[in-house]
Design a protein around this motif. Structure first.
Motif, PDB file in Angstrom:
ATOM      1  N   CYS A   1      -4.657  -3.117   2.472  1.00 58.23           N
ATOM      2  CA  CYS A   1      -3.286  -2.485   1.504  1.00 58.23           C
ATOM      3  C   CYS A   1      -1.871  -2.711   2.234  1.00 58.23           C
ATOM      4  O   CYS A   1      -1.808  -3.520   3.193  1.00 58.23           O
ATOM      5  N   SER A   2      -1.084  -2.810   1.282  1.00 65.19           N
ATOM      6  CA  SER A   2       0.305  -3.254   1.665  1.00 65.19           C
ATOM      7  C   SER A   2       1.243  -2.060   1.880  1.00 65.19           C
ATOM      8  O   SER A   2       2.237  -1.879   2.501  1.00 65.19           O
ATOM      9  N   PHE A   3       0.719  -0.651   1.425  1.00 65.97           N
ATOM     10  CA  PHE A   3       1.632   0.414   1.368  1.00 65.97           C
ATOM     11  C   PHE A   3       0.811   1.630   2.068  1.00 65.97           C
ATOM     12  O   PHE A   3      -0.454   1.663   2.210  1.00 65.97           O
ATOM     13  N   TYR A   4       1.429   2.285   2.959  1.00 68.05           N
ATOM     14  CA  TYR A   4       0.765   3.549   3.394  1.00 68.05           C
ATOM     15  C   TYR A   4       1.618   4.871   2.812  1.00 68.05           C
ATOM     16  O   TYR A   4       2.954   4.555   3.218  1.00 68.05           O
ATOM     17  N   LEU A   5       1.095   5.751   2.338  1.00 61.24           N
ATOM     18  CA  LEU A   5       1.785   6.889   1.619  1.00 61.24           C
ATOM     19  C   LEU A   5       1.538   8.355   2.729  1.00 61.24           C
ATOM     20  O   LEU A   5       0.230   8.985   2.683  1.00 61.24           O
ATOM     21  N   ASP A   6       2.796   8.719   3.301  1.00 61.71           N
ATOM     22  CA  ASP A   6       2.338   9.516   4.119  1.00 61.71           C
ATOM     23  C   ASP A   6       2.952  10.809   3.462  1.00 61.71           C
ATOM     24  O   ASP A   6       4.134  11.418   3.492  1.00 61.71           O
ATOM     25  N   ILE A   7       1.955  11.109   2.479  1.00 62.81           N
ATOM     26  CA  ILE A   7       2.319  12.110   1.516  1.00 62.81           C
ATOM     27  C   ILE A   7       1.613  13.404   1.449  1.00 62.81           C
ATOM     28  O   ILE A   7       1.416  14.359   0.675  1.00 62.81           O
ATOM     29  N   ASN A   8       0.671  13.527   2.542  1.00 61.41           N
ATOM     30  CA  ASN A   8      -0.461  14.534   2.760  1.00 61.41           C
ATOM     31  C   ASN A   8       0.090  15.775   3.637  1.00 61.41           C
ATOM     32  O   ASN A   8       0.784  15.354   4.667  1.00 61.41           O
ATOM     33  N   PHE A   9      -0.123  17.231   3.121  1.00 64.14           N
ATOM     34  CA  PHE A   9       0.197  18.179   3.912  1.00 64.14           C
ATOM     35  C   PHE A   9      -0.707  18.267   5.241  1.00 64.14           C
ATOM     36  O   PHE A   9      -1.880  17.486   5.051  1.00 64.14           O
ATOM     37  N   HIS A  10      -0.658  18.867   6.150  1.00 64.01           N
ATOM     38  CA  HIS A  10      -1.315  19.223   7.314  1.00 64.01           C
ATOM     39  C   HIS A  10      -1.456  18.224   8.140  1.00 64.01           C
ATOM     40  O   HIS A  10      -0.619  17.575   8.165  1.00 64.01           O
ATOM     41  N   TRP A  11      -2.404  17.985   8.996  1.00 60.28           N
ATOM     42  CA  TRP A  11      -2.287  17.159  10.440  1.00 60.28           C
ATOM     43  C   TRP A  11      -2.394  15.593   9.953  1.00 60.28           C
ATOM     44  O   TRP A  11      -3.202  15.245   9.103  1.00 60.28           O
ATOM     45  N   GLU A  12      -2.061  14.806  10.611  1.00 63.04           N
ATOM     46  CA  GLU A  12      -2.153  13.677  10.692  1.00 63.04           C
ATOM     47  C   GLU A  12      -3.512  13.010  11.406  1.00 63.04           C
ATOM     48  O   GLU A  12      -3.929  13.769  12.263  1.00 63.04           O
ATOM     49  N   ILE A  13      -4.380  12.218  10.663  1.00 62.56           N
ATOM     50  CA  ILE A  13      -5.564  11.642  11.240  1.00 62.56           C
ATOM     51  C   ILE A  13      -5.541  10.299  11.589  1.00 62.56           C
ATOM     52  O   ILE A  13      -4.865   9.582  11.156  1.00 62.56           O
ATOM     53  N   HIS A  14      -6.277   9.721  12.354  1.00 60.88           N
ATOM     54  CA  HIS A  14      -6.569   8.486  12.904  1.00 60.88           C
ATOM     55  C   HIS A  14      -5.315   7.627  13.368  1.00 60.88           C
ATOM     56  O   HIS A  14      -5.109   6.555  13.182  1.00 60.88           O
ATOM     57  N   ASP A  15      -4.342   8.459  13.791  1.00 60.71           N
ATOM     58  CA  ASP A  15      -3.037   8.199  14.300  1.00 60.71           C
ATOM     59  C   ASP A  15      -2.434   7.148  13.278  1.00 60.71           C
ATOM     60  O   ASP A  15      -1.629   5.851  13.566  1.00 60.71           O
TER      61      ASP A  15
END
Length: 417
Positions: free
Chosen positions: A323-337
């Protein structure tokens, strides 16, 4: 830069890397380990080893003991899997260091007929039994005793009531009513002057904050390997916690594949269907560490979407690579660092103000206001057509990681406590 005493609960590869990073930044650093496994490297000390070495009768060369050479009563035997037997009755088990195949003894767990492990003898890199844990019927350690090389008691620790006794030639030398008092005594005697920094590598390390009764006032700062643990720390009154971001020797090239990754613990992902519909040229990979709802799973009706319930380690590693993009667009907690990993692996991170988990690692130009999915659609389209702009934002993102490390450096270089 100044001089610090780096405290770690145990010695580890991650802790070693952090210490090396400090030293490369010009920090004079001494590592004190608070749980001594008997196999500490030469440059690392513990309060227990410090006092044991003082009372040893002689200096010992390293001589790790193989389980076949343990001293046992006559006619007792150690079977191939490390179990200790006496005339058909199991008396205990040998636990070896990694790699287990080498058969180097770390501890021996002695048990009764009903399987209760009542005593654990610990061995060190010199092949000596240096400590014993005495376990109650409730399976809790009632006391731990550290020995010199002639089995003379040096330290007696009672973890349940936080009492520690220091002995000299079998006589009480000092008595401590708290773990912090013991540490203060040790630091003064060992000449460990400098600002105190605690490295939080695992969630279990947070227990040290409760054990050191001085709380956050005992430390110059606390450095957390994961942001989620830092987020829990200020709730207890701490204001001197920082996240450590390791700096890669060289960032991998962004593959510019036109594929985007989302790691999520919920199905609340603002504007996801609009993004999918308006960016048909982008392949979306949505992964979770649990089973997913029908709402999320049914996104696969779009040909440019793949959903991964309970994603495994190998599949996740493959997605990081492709993947070339990471989309940090989800609510609630972060997973897998996720954000730290995306930054480390040089995926361009895009996110909304309302959903960002680690704003300090995201280039400012990649943070969209509120839940502006229309703005994100426009930005992704531009980046997909202009490689130079993509590379420019990646450089700014990398600079954000350096900035986070520089903030920590400034704290460690400060004369204020």
């Amino acid at each position: 830069m100044g001089k610090i005493i780096l405290f770690t609960r145990r010695y580890s590869e991650e802790g070693r890397k952090f210490q090396e990073a400090l030293e490369k930044a010009g920090v004079e650093c001494r590592n004190v380990v608070l749980e001594d496994d008997g196999f500490l490297p030469e440059r690392v000390i513990s309060p227990y080893e410090y006092y044991i070495l003082q009372q040893n009768r002689e200096k010992h060369a390293e001589r790790k003991v193989h389980y076949n050479f343990l001293e046992l009563p006559e006619f007792w035997e150690i079977r191939p899997k490390g179990d200790i037997w006496d005339m058909g009755r199991k008396r205990g088990s040998v636990v070896c260091t990694e790699p287990v195949a080498k058969g180097i003894v770390q501890r021996v767990e002695w048990q009764t007929k009903d399987g209760w492990v009542y005593r654990i003898d610990c061995y060190n890199k010199y092949g000596l039994m240096y400590a014993s844990e005495f376990v109650g019927k409730d399976r809790e350690v009632e006391s731990k005793v550290y020995y010199s090389d002639n089995r003379q008691e040096v330290i007696v620790e009672q973890p349940q009531n936080d009492v520690i006794t220091l002995l000299q030639e079998g006589k009480i030398r000092a008595f401590f009513l708290s773990y912090q008092a013991f540490l203060e005594f040790f630091l003064e005697e060992a000449g460990c002057s400098g600002d105190r920094v605690l490295w939080i590598e695992e969630e279990e390390d947070l227990s040290l904050l409760n054990r050191i009764t001085g709380g956050n006032r005992f430390w110059k700062c606390l450095v957390f390997r994961k942001k989620e643990w830092l987020d829990r720390y200020p709730a207890g009154g701490g204001e001197n916690g920082y996240v450590y971001y390791e700096i890669p020797v060289e960032y991998p090239a962004n593959c510019e594949s036109g594929e985007a990754l989302i790691l999520t613990a919920s199905d609340k992902i603002p504007g996801i269907e609009d993004l999918i519909r308006e960016l048909p040229e982008i392949r979306f990979h949505i992964a979770a560490n649990t089973q997913v709802s029908d709402k999320l799973f049914n996104l696969q009706r779009y040909t440019n979407v793949k959903v991964y319930p309970q994603i495994g380690k190998d599949d996740l590693e493959n997605l990081w690579r492709k993947c070339s993009f990471y989309l940090d667009i989800n609510f609630h907690w972060e997973i897998h660092d996720a954000i730290n990993q995306a930054s480390w692996r040089n995926l361009l991170i895009l996110g909304f103000e309302d959903t960002l988990h680690r704003k300090d690692l995201v280039a400012k130009e990649c943070v969209l206001p509120g839940q502006d999915y229309e703005g994100m659609i426009k930005l992704v389209k531009e980046l997909s057509c202009h490689s130079e702009e993509m590379l420019s934002l990646l450089e700014k993102q990398q600079a954000r990681r350096y900035s986070a490390w520089e903030r920590l450096e400034r704290v460690l270089d400060s004369e204020e406590n």
